[in-house]
Design an enzyme around this catalytic site. Structure first.
Site, PDB file in Angstrom:
ATOM      1  N   CYS A 292      33.039 -12.826 -15.102  1.00 22.99           N
ATOM      2  CA  CYS A 292      32.481 -11.492 -15.322  1.00 22.99           C
ATOM      3  C   CYS A 292      33.348 -10.517 -14.531  1.00 22.99           C
ATOM      4  O   CYS A 292      33.359 -10.548 -13.297  1.00 22.99           O
ATOM      5  CB  CYS A 292      31.037 -11.505 -14.820  1.00 22.99           C
ATOM      6  SG  CYS A 292      30.187  -9.957 -14.998  1.00 22.99           S
TER       7      CYS A 292
ATOM      8  N   CYS B  54      30.121   3.132 -10.673  1.00 18.96           N
ATOM      9  CA  CYS B  54      29.891   3.537 -12.067  1.00 18.96           C
ATOM     10  C   CYS B  54      29.202   4.889 -12.072  1.00 18.96           C
ATOM     11  O   CYS B  54      28.333   5.158 -11.246  1.00 18.96           O
ATOM     12  CB  CYS B  54      29.021   2.518 -12.793  1.00 18.96           C
ATOM     13  SG  CYS B  54      28.784   2.909 -14.545  1.00 18.96           S
TER      14      CYS B  54
ATOM     15  N   CYS C   1      22.450   4.218 -14.294  1.00 24.36           N
ATOM     16  CA  CYS C   1      21.258   3.522 -14.788  1.00 24.36           C
ATOM     17  C   CYS C   1      20.357   3.205 -13.580  1.00 24.36           C
ATOM     18  O   CYS C   1      20.839   2.690 -12.560  1.00 24.36           O
ATOM     19  CB  CYS C   1      21.649   2.251 -15.535  1.00 24.36           C
ATOM     20  SG  CYS C   1      22.722   2.608 -16.943  1.00 24.36           S
TER      21      CYS C   1
ATOM     22  N   CYS D 283      20.235  -0.346 -11.856  1.00 23.16           N
ATOM     23  CA  CYS D 283      21.511  -1.048 -11.658  1.00 23.16           C
ATOM     24  C   CYS D 283      22.103  -0.689 -10.296  1.00 23.16           C
ATOM     25  O   CYS D 283      22.289   0.493  -9.982  1.00 23.16           O
ATOM     26  CB  CYS D 283      22.480  -0.652 -12.773  1.00 23.16           C
ATOM     27  SG  CYS D 283      24.171  -1.252 -12.499  1.00 23.16           S
TER      28      CYS D 283
ATOM     29  N   GLU E  69      33.778  -6.514  -7.094  1.00 22.21           N
ATOM     30  CA  GLU E  69      33.194  -7.848  -7.176  1.00 22.21           C
ATOM     31  C   GLU E  69      33.449  -8.466  -8.545  1.00 22.21           C
ATOM     32  O   GLU E  69      33.462  -7.782  -9.570  1.00 22.21           O
ATOM     33  CB  GLU E  69      31.692  -7.776  -6.884  1.00 22.21           C
ATOM     34  CG  GLU E  69      31.464  -7.529  -5.408  1.00 22.21           C
ATOM     35  CD  GLU E  69      30.025  -7.211  -5.050  1.00 22.21           C
ATOM     36  OE1 GLU E  69      29.637  -7.498  -3.906  1.00 22.21           O
ATOM     37  OE2 GLU E  69      29.280  -6.670  -5.882  1.00 22.21           O
TER      38      GLU E  69
ATOM     39  N   CYS F 277      23.576  -9.894 -13.127  1.00 26.59           N
ATOM     40  CA  CYS F 277      23.808  -8.589 -13.741  1.00 26.59           C
ATOM     41  C   CYS F 277      23.160  -7.478 -12.936  1.00 26.59           C
ATOM     42  O   CYS F 277      22.007  -7.562 -12.565  1.00 26.59           O
ATOM     43  CB  CYS F 277      23.202  -8.538 -15.134  1.00 26.59           C
ATOM     44  SG  CYS F 277      24.142  -9.465 -16.290  1.00 26.59           S
TER      45      CYS F 277
HETATM   46  N1  SAH Z   1      28.321  -0.799 -17.937  1.00 28.67           N
HETATM   47  C1  SAH Z   1      28.197  -1.820 -18.904  1.00 28.67           C
HETATM   48  C2  SAH Z   1      28.629  -3.175 -18.412  1.00 28.67           C
HETATM   49  C3  SAH Z   1      28.270  -3.542 -16.996  1.00 28.67           C
HETATM   50  S1  SAH Z   1      26.524  -3.766 -16.699  1.00 28.67           S
HETATM   51  C4  SAH Z   1      26.781  -1.868 -19.453  1.00 28.67           C
HETATM   52  O1  SAH Z   1      25.910  -1.192 -18.913  1.00 28.67           O
HETATM   53  O2  SAH Z   1      26.570  -2.557 -20.450  1.00 28.67           O
HETATM   54  C5  SAH Z   1      26.255  -5.337 -17.491  1.00 28.67           C
HETATM   55  C6  SAH Z   1      24.827  -5.581 -17.911  1.00 28.67           C
HETATM   56  O3  SAH Z   1      23.979  -5.728 -16.765  1.00 28.67           O
HETATM   57  C7  SAH Z   1      24.227  -4.445 -18.718  1.00 28.67           C
HETATM   58  O4  SAH Z   1      23.545  -4.944 -19.839  1.00 28.67           O
HETATM   59  C8  SAH Z   1      23.263  -3.846 -17.746  1.00 28.67           C
HETATM   60  O5  SAH Z   1      22.238  -3.146 -18.385  1.00 28.67           O
HETATM   61  C9  SAH Z   1      22.768  -5.049 -17.020  1.00 28.67           C
HETATM   62  N2  SAH Z   1      22.075  -4.745 -15.786  1.00 28.67           N
HETATM   63  C10 SAH Z   1      22.314  -3.740 -14.921  1.00 28.67           C
HETATM   64  N3  SAH Z   1      21.464  -3.788 -13.873  1.00 28.67           N
HETATM   65  C11 SAH Z   1      20.662  -4.855 -14.080  1.00 28.67           C
HETATM   66  C12 SAH Z   1      19.612  -5.457 -13.348  1.00 28.67           C
HETATM   67  N4  SAH Z   1      19.222  -4.956 -12.175  1.00 28.67           N
HETATM   68  N5  SAH Z   1      19.018  -6.540 -13.873  1.00 28.67           N
HETATM   69  C13 SAH Z   1      19.436  -7.065 -15.045  1.00 28.67           C
HETATM   70  N6  SAH Z   1      20.423  -6.557 -15.776  1.00 28.67           N
HETATM   71  C14 SAH Z   1      21.049  -5.462 -15.305  1.00 28.67           C
HETATM   72 FE1  SF4 Z   2      27.046   1.529 -15.151  1.00 28.73          FE
HETATM   73 FE2  SF4 Z   2      25.248  -0.207 -14.307  1.00 28.73          FE
HETATM   74 FE3  SF4 Z   2      24.604   1.483 -16.256  1.00 28.73          FE
HETATM   75 FE4  SF4 Z   2      26.343  -0.526 -16.751  1.00 28.73          FE
HETATM   76  S1  SF4 Z   2      24.175  -0.722 -16.208  1.00 28.73           S
HETATM   77  S2  SF4 Z   2      26.529   1.651 -17.311  1.00 28.73           S
HETATM   78  S3  SF4 Z   2      27.362  -0.645 -14.735  1.00 28.73           S
HETATM   79  S4  SF4 Z   2      25.116   2.035 -14.138  1.00 28.73           S
END
Ligand code: SAH
Ligand code: SF4
Length: 381
Positions: free
Chosen positions: A110, A117, A121, A124, A92, A340
């Site tokens: 983006c 991944c 997290c 996420c 995406e 995000c």
């Molecule tokens: N893996 C990298 C980049 C992709 S995620 C990273 O983690 O930075 C991009 C951003 O989206 C990151 O700051 C991540 O913490 C945030 N993010 C992930 N899940 C989210 C959610 N459910 N709500 C808001 N931000 C989120």
């Molecule tokens: Fe991976 Fe999502 Fe964590 Fe970014 S926020 S490192 S995309 S699991």
């Protein structure tokens, strides 16, 4: 097929020389690729047919992402695309537009750097689907090229690219950095380095390598907690990297590049949004010059909720009053799950809201429509 979009300009020069062709053929090829956005080698009509045939015979071609679905937010400013790579992998990409009176909108793309991944997290959606594979540099670039093509049809262009889609860019370091070079080299896509931001969950070795690249791109680090115990719960793979290590790496990046580092902090109701945690974060960051971007979390599976607005503002105020540079991110496209952390393509509840495939040659993008978000449920159910 070897994708010509993978070639950095000096590699294109070398390829052309190896074929015994004059040097200007490389410029013609690069200009065609990065300014006219051909979808196949046949469309690179500035090169003689005989040279195209030779390139094809040697296995060269032009890769392109295929748009499978498109969804547009109600206000029309956020577009999420489901793109298929040559091997069928689905990823995406999101276009976020910010209208500017009397001018073309600011258009930020983006891009994803991995399908899925491995970082896991907990809040996420991409992290919850697990890791599928790394994307190649040309596949990262293809996302920008595809959107550039869509924008060009409207007389608009890309102004910024953020590596904040699916995946952890610094866990796919070599391809990420090649993609940055393809997107910023003046003989390739040619975007200013300052217009690019790479976001990382905090891969320290990757941050230090990036600092040594002699690039002036922006760096965002996803912190989410001011101490190791809480961060470990939210970012289970944070493992050996302490908050202190991340602070030190951010300082090194700033010293090496002169670019300010941003910390991202996804605010989760009742988890990391309390006033004492704000105060702890303020103590950590005071005087560091690090900018904090608070992102009220987008609800995904797992039951995490965004805090009520007053709670977000209270958190922000504590930081600001301590002298920390802080902003609250305006979320875009959350109703089409294009914000995000909401990007996912496998067994995705968000899939229901995609628009049907845009027929080839269709002039106008699909009309905005409100998404019917399925109730959140565990991704592994
Ligand atoms: N893996 C990298 C980049 C992709 S995620 C990273 O983690 O930075 C991009 C951003 O989206 C990151 O700051 C991540 O913490 C945030 N993010 C992930 N899940 C989210 C959610 N459910 N709500 C808001 N931000 C989120
Ligand atoms: Fe991976 Fe999502 Fe964590 Fe970014 S926020 S490192 S995309 S699991």
């Amino acid at each position: 097929m070897n994708d010509l979009y993978r070639l950095l300009p000096d590699e294109a020069d070398a390829l052309v020389a190896s074929l015994g062709e004059p040097a200007y053929r490389a410029d013609q090829l690069l200009r065609a690729l990065w300014h006219t956005f051909p979808a196949s080698l046949d469309e690179v009509t500035t090169l003689p047919a005989a040279l195209r045939a030779r390139l094809a015979a040697e296995g060269w071609g032009v890769g392109a992402a295929s748009e499978m679905r498109r969804s547009v937010s109600e206000d029309g400013n956020t577009t999420k695309l489901l793109l298929r790579m040559d091997d069928g992998t689905l990823i995406e990409t999101v276009l976020m537009q910010y209208p500017e009176p009397g001018r073309h909108p600011r258009s930020t793309v983006c891009v994803s750097t991995q399908a899925g991944c491995a970082m896991g997290c907990v809040f996420c959606a991409t992290g919850q689907m697990g890791f599928e594979r790394n994307l190649k540099a040309e596949e990262v670039a293809a996302q920008a090229v595809h959107i550039a093509r869509v924008l060009r049809a409207r007389g608009e262009h890309i102004t910024n690219i953020v590596f904040m889609g699916m995946g952890e860019p610094l866990a796919n370091y070599g391809e990420t950095i090649r993609a940055v070079r393809l997107l910023t080299d003046r003989r390739a896509f040619g975007l200013a380095q300052r217009a690019i931001t790479v976001s990382t969950v905090g891969v320290i070795r990757g941050i230090d390598r990036l600092a040594a690249e002699n690039l002036r791109i922006g760096l965002a680090i996803s912190l989410h907690a001011p101490n190791d115990a809480l961060r470990q719960q939210l970012v289970p793979t944070a493992g050996p990297h302490s908050v202190g290590d991340i602070m030190a790496a951010a300082r090194r990046y700033f010293t090496a590049t002169g670019r300010r580092v941003t910390f991202e902090y996804a605010l989760i109701d009742g988890v990391n949004d309390t006033p004492p945690l704000a105060a702890e974060l303020a103590r950590l960051l005071r005087g560091s010059g690090i900018h904090v971007n608070l992102i009220p979390v987008n609800p995904t599976a797992g039951g995490f909720r965004r805090p009520a607005r007053p709670r977000v503002l209270a958190f922000e105020r504590i930081l600001r009053e301590a002298g920390v540079n802080v902003t609250v991110r305006v979320e875009k496209g959350s109703e089409i799950a294009a914000a995000c952390g909401q990007l996912r393509t496998r067994e995705s509840p968000a899939r229901v809201d995609f628009e049907p495939l845009t027929p080839p040659g269709a002039a106008s993008p699909p009309a905005p429509r409100r998404a019917a978000l399925a109730p959140s449920r565990s991704p592994r159910q």
